[in-house]
Design a protein around this motif. Sequence first.
Motif, PDB file in Angstrom:
ATOM      1  N   GLU A 119       0.815  -1.003  -0.083  1.00  0.00           N
ATOM      2  CA  GLU A 119       0.141  -0.051  -0.009  1.00  0.00           C
ATOM      3  C   GLU A 119       0.787   1.467   0.197  1.00  0.00           C
ATOM      4  OE1 GLU A 119      -3.891  -0.734   1.683  1.00  0.00           O
ATOM      5  OE2 GLU A 119      -3.080   0.378   3.129  1.00  0.00           O
ATOM      6  N   HIS A 120       2.108   1.310  -0.349  1.00  0.00           N
ATOM      7  CA  HIS A 120       2.857   2.172   0.568  1.00  0.00           C
ATOM      8  C   HIS A 120       3.362   2.548  -1.054  1.00  0.00           C
ATOM      9  CE1 HIS A 120       5.875  -0.846   0.386  1.00  0.00           C
ATOM     10  NE2 HIS A 120       6.044  -0.630  -0.672  1.00  0.00           N
ATOM     11  N   LEU A 121       3.493   1.758  -1.917  1.00  0.00           N
ATOM     12  CA  LEU A 121       4.386   1.729  -2.967  1.00  0.00           C
ATOM     13  C   LEU A 121       3.120   3.370  -4.074  1.00  0.00           C
ATOM     14  CD1 LEU A 121       3.840  -1.543  -4.787  1.00  0.00           C
ATOM     15  CD2 LEU A 121       5.227  -0.525  -4.301  1.00  0.00           C
ATOM     16  N   GLY A 122       4.241   3.891  -4.826  1.00  0.00           N
ATOM     17  CA  GLY A 122       3.826   5.224  -5.460  1.00  0.00           C
ATOM     18  C   GLY A 122       3.209   4.648  -6.266  1.00  0.00           C
ATOM     19  N   GLY A 123       1.988   5.379  -6.691  1.00  0.00           N
ATOM     20  CA  GLY A 123       0.696   5.224  -7.449  1.00  0.00           C
ATOM     21  C   GLY A 123      -0.745   4.881  -6.493  1.00  0.00           C
ATOM     22  N   VAL A 124      -0.313   4.085  -5.352  1.00  0.00           N
ATOM     23  CA  VAL A 124      -1.469   4.064  -4.642  1.00  0.00           C
ATOM     24  C   VAL A 124      -1.898   5.450  -2.984  1.00  0.00           C
ATOM     25  CG1 VAL A 124      -1.908   2.711  -2.563  1.00  0.00           C
ATOM     26  CG2 VAL A 124      -0.328   1.674  -4.426  1.00  0.00           C
ATOM     27  N   TYR A 125      -3.159   5.977  -4.267  1.00  0.00           N
ATOM     28  CA  TYR A 125      -3.559   6.803  -3.265  1.00  0.00           C
ATOM     29  C   TYR A 125      -4.890   7.170  -2.532  1.00  0.00           C
ATOM     30  CZ  TYR A 125      -1.644   9.927  -6.307  1.00  0.00           C
ATOM     31  OH  TYR A 125      -0.335  10.883  -7.525  1.00  0.00           O
ATOM     32  N   TYR A 156      -0.099  12.524  -9.705  1.00  0.00           N
ATOM     33  CA  TYR A 156       0.719  11.095 -11.010  1.00  0.00           C
ATOM     34  C   TYR A 156       0.274  11.389 -11.681  1.00  0.00           C
ATOM     35  CZ  TYR A 156       3.294   6.743 -10.660  1.00  0.00           C
ATOM     36  OH  TYR A 156       3.906   5.880 -10.343  1.00  0.00           O
ATOM     37  N   GLY A 166       9.926   0.982  -6.600  1.00  0.00           N
ATOM     38  CA  GLY A 166       8.428   1.571  -5.583  1.00  0.00           C
ATOM     39  C   GLY A 166       7.473   1.908  -5.514  1.00  0.00           C
ATOM     40  N   TYR A 167       7.230   1.527  -6.770  1.00  0.00           N
ATOM     41  CA  TYR A 167       5.956   1.951  -7.301  1.00  0.00           C
ATOM     42  C   TYR A 167       5.121   0.732  -8.843  1.00  0.00           C
ATOM     43  CZ  TYR A 167       8.580   6.840  -8.821  1.00  0.00           C
ATOM     44  OH  TYR A 167       8.935   8.433  -8.333  1.00  0.00           O
TER      45      TYR A 167
END
Lengths: 476, 299
Positions: A256-262, A287, A361-362
């Motif tokens: 859930e921490h990944l870049g692109g998860v909002y 993004y 991390g994306y």
Amino acid sequence: MAEHLPPKERTKIPRQSMPEQDAHERAHNFDEVNLGLEIVVAEKEAQRCLACNDPKCVQGCPVGVKIREFVDLVMDGEYLKAAAKIREDNVLPAVTGRVCPQENQCEGSCILGKRFSPLAIGHLERFVADYEQATGQVGLPDRAPLTGKKVAIVGSGPAGLSCAGDLVLKGHRVTVFEALHEIGGVLLYGIPEFRLPKEIVRNEVDNLSKMGVDFQTNVVVGKTVTVDELLGEEGYDALFIATGAGLPKFMNLPGEHLGGVYSANEFLTRVNLMKAYDSEHYDSPIYDCRDRNVAVIGGGNTAMDAVRSALRLGAKNAFIIYRRSEEEMPARREEVHHAKDEGVQFMNLHNPVEFLGNDDGYLTAVRLIKMELGPEDESGRRKPIPMEGSEFDLPLDVAIIAIGTGANPLVQSTTPDMQTNKWGYIVADEQTLRTTKRGVFAGGDIVSGSATVILAMGAGRTAARSIHDYLITAEW
Amino acid sequence: MFPIREATFLALDVKLLRIEAPRIARRREAGQFVIVRVHEHGERIPLTIADSDVDQGTITIIVQGIGKTTKLINMLETGDVIQDVVGPLGEASEVSLFGTVVVIGGGVGTAIAYPTAVAMKQAGNRVLSIIGAKTKDLIILKEQMQATSDALFVMTDDGSDGTQGFVTQKLVELLQGGEQIDRVLAIGPIPMMSAVADVTRPHGIKTIVSLNPIMVDGTGMCGGCRVTVGGQSRFACVDGPEFDAHDVDFKILAQRNTLYRAQERAALESLEADPAGDLEEIRHCRLEQKHPEVGPQAK
Ligand SMILES: Cc1cc2nc3c(=O)[nH]c(=O)nc-3n(C[C@H](O)[C@H](O)[C@H](O)COP(=O)(O)OP(=O)(O)OC[C@H]3O[C@@H](n4cnc5c(N)ncnc54)[C@H](O)[C@@H]3O)c2cc1C
Ligand code: FES
């Protein structure tokens, strides 16, 4: 007064449809989707009203708007009077005409709907509200002589705004404190421009300013100033807490921490409040959704708003991932239809189990599991059950989590003598909206949990009445 | 509208601004921050409150010009007006009598560490400070840190001030010299904070870092600022900004901070090519404030 047609004739008129921007075109812009009824169309629609002696629609309205009477006035061409009639019970008609779930309320109770389509009450409400606004003749009521009492309102969503309006008319001095830099609550930062133009919210706020409400932005109650300080040093006689349910819920899934998860809150705030969609003029980034796969998890209004925003930001594929079936979706029907017309792909009966990413991390994909509906749960809806072994990966660049919100604790945690329930919402008496702390009232989503604009507005007005009583009688 | 009462450069690209914000000045504690939006079209960015003056009703921020917004802030002068300042946000630093506290500031991180160093000293701690930067010109608040510390060590990458080397080098030296350290506060670039955590971990010394994720609202409403601490997701704006360094996943923090790199670069380039538009937007506010008759229509 215009004559009503005989009932038979009335039912022969088909429900007048709302003109809208072409679906392909609007999927690429943030302009309003619904264009509003023309005068002749509105009058024709009004003629469909069966003029029931015991109008069910009024009972279906959470704040009891005198629907039959205002529809009569529309038939008579008395649009300003119709608007004034609505304003007796609903101070934000241009807003609710656009965002109320009419199908569960007034229109859901309309007798016409039993055999034909219900009267388009929401569209008519919007019509008279827009007419009133366009003429610039908003009938602002007169203010009572000053009482010398001061009320602080915390939060500027529909609950806070409606409470402020009523109290200022009673002659009290009213200051609204808002944490963000603009007034309007969810109406501003949550619901997008294409569904509720911000101009409309701003007009309502301007009206309140003209009536004498003082707005102070950039004040986080609990941080910048506490409830006790407002009631103490700052000399407020009463306080209304209307801070909404603004705490985003995450799913606690791996990745859930990944870049692109909002969270939907962040995504929508960037788009609406910070205007990230207009990157040429505004600095806040979002993004890059262009030519990417975007999925929104959830089935409520927030999910629809987020997915349609992503589409407008250029998403190649925009998905709704919802764990139940379309029937259970809590979103307004109209939004679901609009989303489909615009090309949103619905993956109902699916649920994420993990977000997958790359070394930088994306986000690259979401792992989904298929669901089936079991027996009804406490909410009366059929409970979704995961189908074992049905997992698969959906390639994805952006995932937006719209599974609901909770109570933000900032005010409550700094006001220890005000009781909250086990979910952190403020406990308030149903009738009076009094909290357990003297002089402090609360209403809207911060008491009920996420609900609707009209209920929040209704709570604001109830609070105004009981705050007024308290200020006059000094009895708690 | 928040008028700037004073604006002076402390070092290359590092500016101190004293801003009128009486409510914030009254409540602010060491470790807290504000969110600033420079003008109507600006983004919201967090900045630590370095100091405050209740009588004057001002707060002080120290800003290093890196991206568009911070560079723009550094172009502002006394008398300019900032559109929005909200705070004080976040939890205050945990300050009590620990014994010997080592305060480490890297680059502009020194500005963030400074108020807590002062508070630690006032609480009766023995404060040893280590401040570091690439080169002499980038060392800030040296005198102030000196005044609030029992000993101050300056480290520069090129040896142009103090000792050549990283701040962690000095920390290791202190430990090897048998210094009994009860607590470490480290604030600076992510690699520095991560390296400090690695040094103190084997010694079991409680180490606190102040995290700087990307934020929007600063009130717990968006979750954009979430950081992974002890395997759990926490919101830096309300649960932090200070966390136990030994639990922080610095890799995830560093990755999340690059999310908008392309957009940030583009914004910076356009500011550097032509700052006039942005400055005019701010200066216009100043006019409006002094002469209300110059309304938006004058634009
Ligand atoms: C994306 C989205 C779409 C929606 N669509 C619909 C729809 O179509 N129809 C419908 O009826 N309902 C809809 N809703 C629900 C509806 O918007 C809410 O029920 C309603 O806005 C609640 O009103 P409120 O006044 O209680 O709080 P809010 O509108 O949430 O306003 C609360 C305000 O208080 C401020 N605040 C919070 N904490 C503090 C503090 N400590 N100090 C100062 N200020 C503070 C917040 O910044 C916010 O501005 C939607 C909600 C969302 C999120
Ligand atoms: S900045 Fe939005 S929750 Fe922290």
